[in-house]
Write a protein that holds these residues in place. Structure first.
Motif, short mmCIF file in Angstrom:
data_model
loop_
_atom_site.label_atom_id
_atom_site.label_comp_id
_atom_site.label_asym_id
_atom_site.label_seq_id
_atom_site.Cartn_x
_atom_site.Cartn_y
_atom_site.Cartn_z
N SER A 185 -4.16 -8.36 -8.38
CA SER A 185 -2.98 -8.46 -7.52
C SER A 185 -2.26 -7.13 -7.40
O SER A 185 -1.74 -6.78 -6.33
CB SER A 185 -2.02 -9.51 -8.09
N SER A 186 -2.22 -6.35 -8.48
CA SER A 186 -1.59 -5.03 -8.42
C SER A 186 -2.32 -4.13 -7.44
O SER A 186 -1.69 -3.34 -6.72
CB SER A 186 -1.60 -4.36 -9.80
N VAL A 187 -3.65 -4.25 -7.40
CA VAL A 187 -4.44 -3.47 -6.45
C VAL A 187 -4.11 -3.93 -5.03
O VAL A 187 -3.90 -3.10 -4.12
CB VAL A 187 -5.95 -3.62 -6.74
N LEU A 188 -4.02 -5.24 -4.82
CA LEU A 188 -3.74 -5.76 -3.47
C LEU A 188 -2.39 -5.25 -2.96
O LEU A 188 -2.25 -4.90 -1.78
CB LEU A 188 -3.73 -7.30 -3.48
N VAL A 189 -1.40 -5.17 -3.83
CA VAL A 189 -0.06 -4.73 -3.43
C VAL A 189 -0.08 -3.24 -3.05
O VAL A 189 0.53 -2.84 -2.05
CB VAL A 189 0.96 -5.05 -4.54
N ALA A 190 -0.79 -2.41 -3.80
CA ALA A 190 -0.89 -0.99 -3.42
C ALA A 190 -1.58 -0.85 -2.06
O ALA A 190 -1.18 -0.03 -1.23
CB ALA A 190 -1.65 -0.21 -4.51
N TYR A 191 -2.61 -1.66 -1.82
CA TYR A 191 -3.29 -1.60 -0.53
C TYR A 191 -2.42 -2.14 0.61
O TYR A 191 -2.59 -1.72 1.77
CB TYR A 191 -4.67 -2.28 -0.59
N ALA A 192 -1.47 -3.03 0.30
CA ALA A 192 -0.55 -3.50 1.34
C ALA A 192 0.30 -2.34 1.86
O ALA A 192 0.58 -2.25 3.06
CB ALA A 192 0.34 -4.61 0.78
N ARG A 193 0.70 -1.44 0.96
CA ARG A 193 1.46 -0.25 1.38
C ARG A 193 0.61 0.60 2.34
O ARG A 193 1.09 1.03 3.39
CB ARG A 193 1.84 0.55 0.13
N ALA A 194 -0.66 0.79 1.99
CA ALA A 194 -1.55 1.59 2.85
C ALA A 194 -1.74 0.91 4.20
O ALA A 194 -1.72 1.58 5.25
CB ALA A 194 -2.90 1.79 2.15
N VAL A 195 -1.90 -0.39 4.20
CA VAL A 195 -2.12 -1.13 5.45
C VAL A 195 -0.90 -1.00 6.36
O VAL A 195 -1.02 -0.80 7.58
CB VAL A 195 -2.43 -2.62 5.13
N HIS A 196 0.28 -1.09 5.78
CA HIS A 196 1.52 -0.94 6.56
C HIS A 196 1.54 0.43 7.25
O HIS A 196 1.83 0.54 8.44
CB HIS A 196 2.71 -1.09 5.60
N ARG A 197 1.18 1.47 6.52
CA ARG A 197 1.17 2.82 7.08
C ARG A 197 0.05 2.99 8.11
O ARG A 197 0.24 3.64 9.15
CB ARG A 197 0.99 3.85 5.96
N MET A 198 -1.12 2.46 7.84
CA MET A 198 -2.25 2.61 8.77
C MET A 198 -1.94 1.90 10.09
O MET A 198 -2.25 2.41 11.17
CB MET A 198 -3.54 2.07 8.15
N ASN A 199 -1.30 0.73 10.00
CA ASN A 199 -0.96 0.02 11.24
C ASN A 199 0.05 0.81 12.05
O ASN A 199 -0.08 0.93 13.27
CB ASN A 199 -0.45 -1.39 10.93
N ALA A 200 1.04 1.40 11.36
CA ALA A 200 2.05 2.21 12.06
C ALA A 200 1.39 3.42 12.72
O ALA A 200 1.85 3.91 13.76
CB ALA A 200 3.13 2.66 11.07
N ALA A 201 0.28 3.90 12.15
CA ALA A 201 -0.43 5.06 12.71
C ALA A 201 -1.47 4.65 13.74
O ALA A 201 -2.25 5.47 14.21
CB ALA A 201 -1.10 5.83 11.57
N GLY A 202 -1.52 3.35 14.08
CA GLY A 202 -2.44 2.89 15.13
C GLY A 202 -3.86 2.64 14.66
O GLY A 202 -4.76 2.47 15.49
N GLN A 203 -4.07 2.60 13.33
CA GLN A 203 -5.43 2.32 12.82
C GLN A 203 -5.58 0.82 12.65
O GLN A 203 -5.18 0.26 11.62
CB GLN A 203 -5.65 3.05 11.50
N VAL A 204 -6.16 0.16 13.65
CA VAL A 204 -6.22 -1.31 13.65
C VAL A 204 -7.65 -1.81 13.45
O VAL A 204 -8.60 -1.04 13.51
CB VAL A 204 -5.60 -1.89 14.94
N GLY A 205 -7.76 -3.13 13.21
CA GLY A 205 -9.06 -3.75 12.98
C GLY A 205 -9.30 -3.94 11.49
O GLY A 205 -8.42 -3.65 10.66
#
Ligand code: NDP
Length: 326
Positions: free
Chosen positions: A281-301
């Motif tokens: 779960s700790s790993v999943l939460v760190a990746y949620a931060r990355a996903v938030h940033r990647m989506n804001a940068a237009g990296q979708v899919g």
């Protein structure tokens, strides 16, 4: 900036672990736990708003990243594709052979909706996968070794509980220390199944059950135990309850390679986990931060851990990371 708003979809071991991990990450906020059960019947380990899974459709504007905590066997194959059509998601899908198919099933709806869906994070798949890629890329002339344990295997524990005469039990997978020492020494051994791991069972017998017959049924069980050296320890129900309810796990990823004939190089990554689900779960939460940033940068899919730059996992800015950790 504003905190990252996280939703939890499914509240089992991982759901509880995500709740605990969010409490350790001040840039994150838990906005809701979503469950298929009656929300009033779910026992929370800490305060959080709880909703029925059906309410997610009304909350699309309230959640930056939805962490999918359902099981890989039957929950995620449905929930991953359905929810990635409306949310940025992170999940821990761990049926290795099915990952390419699952990735494709999530990629289409996420791409169409402009959402980012990180599939198969955790430790294996997840952190171990990253270490396998680093090893292969850095030492092309070499061998990769993955060992698991000492850890509780849910599947093997279920299997011993189905043996006639067994009232309860658990199974630990243990890496063979001799094999690990050979790998660590750069010997690049060829290891068979029996040489890599041993299996250790703790079993409570039903009244009047024949211990020798139970032991024989376990150690000869096809697919689960016949290819391994298995030890069966008989204990009483009180000992099982007192000493075998935790979910420890861990393991090792090694890359042993040669840069020239003269020089062997060994890379070792290891995890020693008191709680498999809390670490995952700790790993999943760190990746949620990355996903938030990647989506804001237009990296979708759909994405995997291979697609995420390490700095995106950190709450620190790129400037801070360069100054402190490089
Ligand atoms: P659980 O069985 O604890 O939870 C799975 C789902 O079952 C929950 O989302 C919840 O859904 C439902 N559930 C949980 N408790 C109850 C209950 N008491 N009664 C009824 N339903 C319940 O699974 P885990 O959280 O332990 O693991 C989830 C998955 O994580 C595993 O299938 C595994 O594949 C994966 N995993 C991946 C790892 C990796 O390294 N990649 C490591 C560890 C696990 P709901 O709230 O909707 O009812």
């Amino acid at each position: 900036g504003a905190s990252i708003r996280i939703g939890i979809a499914g509240y089992g071991n991982l759901g509880r672990g995500v709740q605990a991990a969010i409490a350790k990450n001040p840039d994150m906020e838990l906005v809701g736990v979503y469950t298929r059960r009656d929300p009033s019947a779910v026992v929370l380990q800490g305060p959080a708003p709880v909703f029925h899974m059906d309410d997610l459709a009304k909350h699309t504007g309230d959640i930056d990243v939805l962490i999918l905590c359902g099981g890989s066997k039957s929950d995620l194959p449905e929930q991953g594709p359905a929810l990635s059509a409306s949310f940025n998601t992170v999940d821990s899908f761990d049926t290795h052979a099915m990952i390419p198919e699952y990735f494709a099933a999530v990629d289409a709806p996420a791409t169409a909706a402009g959402k980012t869906a990180l599939v198969s994070a955790g430790w294996d798949p997840g952190m171990f996968s990253i270490n396998r890629v680093y090893g292969e890329a850095l030492l092309p002339d070499g061998e990769t070794y993955t060992f698991w344990g000492r850890g509780l295997s849910q599947g093997h524990s279920d299997a011993i509980r189905r043996v006639p005469g067994v009232a309860g039990g658990v199974q630990y997978t243990i890496p063979n220390p001799t094999a690990i020492e050979k790998v660590r020494a750069g010997e690049r051994p060829v290891l068979g199944t029996r040489e890599k791991h041993v299996r250790d069972c703790f079993v409570v017998l039903e009244d009047g059950a024949d211990a020798d017959a139970v032991r024989e049924a376990i150690v000869t069980m096809e697919h689960y135990f016949d290819a391994y050296d298995t030890t069966v320890n008989f204990i009483d129900a009180a000992t099982l309850a007192a000493e075998h309810t935790a979910m420890p796990h861990g393991g090792f990823v090694f890359r042993s390679g040669n840069t020239t004939d003269e020089h062997a190089q060994v890379i070792e990554y290891s995890l020693t986990l008191e709680s498999n689900p809390e670490f995952t779960s700790s790993v999943l939460v760190a990746y949620a931060r990355a996903v938030h940033r990647m989506n804001a940068a237009g990296q979708v899919g759909a994405k995997t851990v291979f697609d995420v730059a390490p700095g995106l996992l950190s709450p620190k800015s790129p400037e801070q990371l360069r100054a402190e950790l490089l």
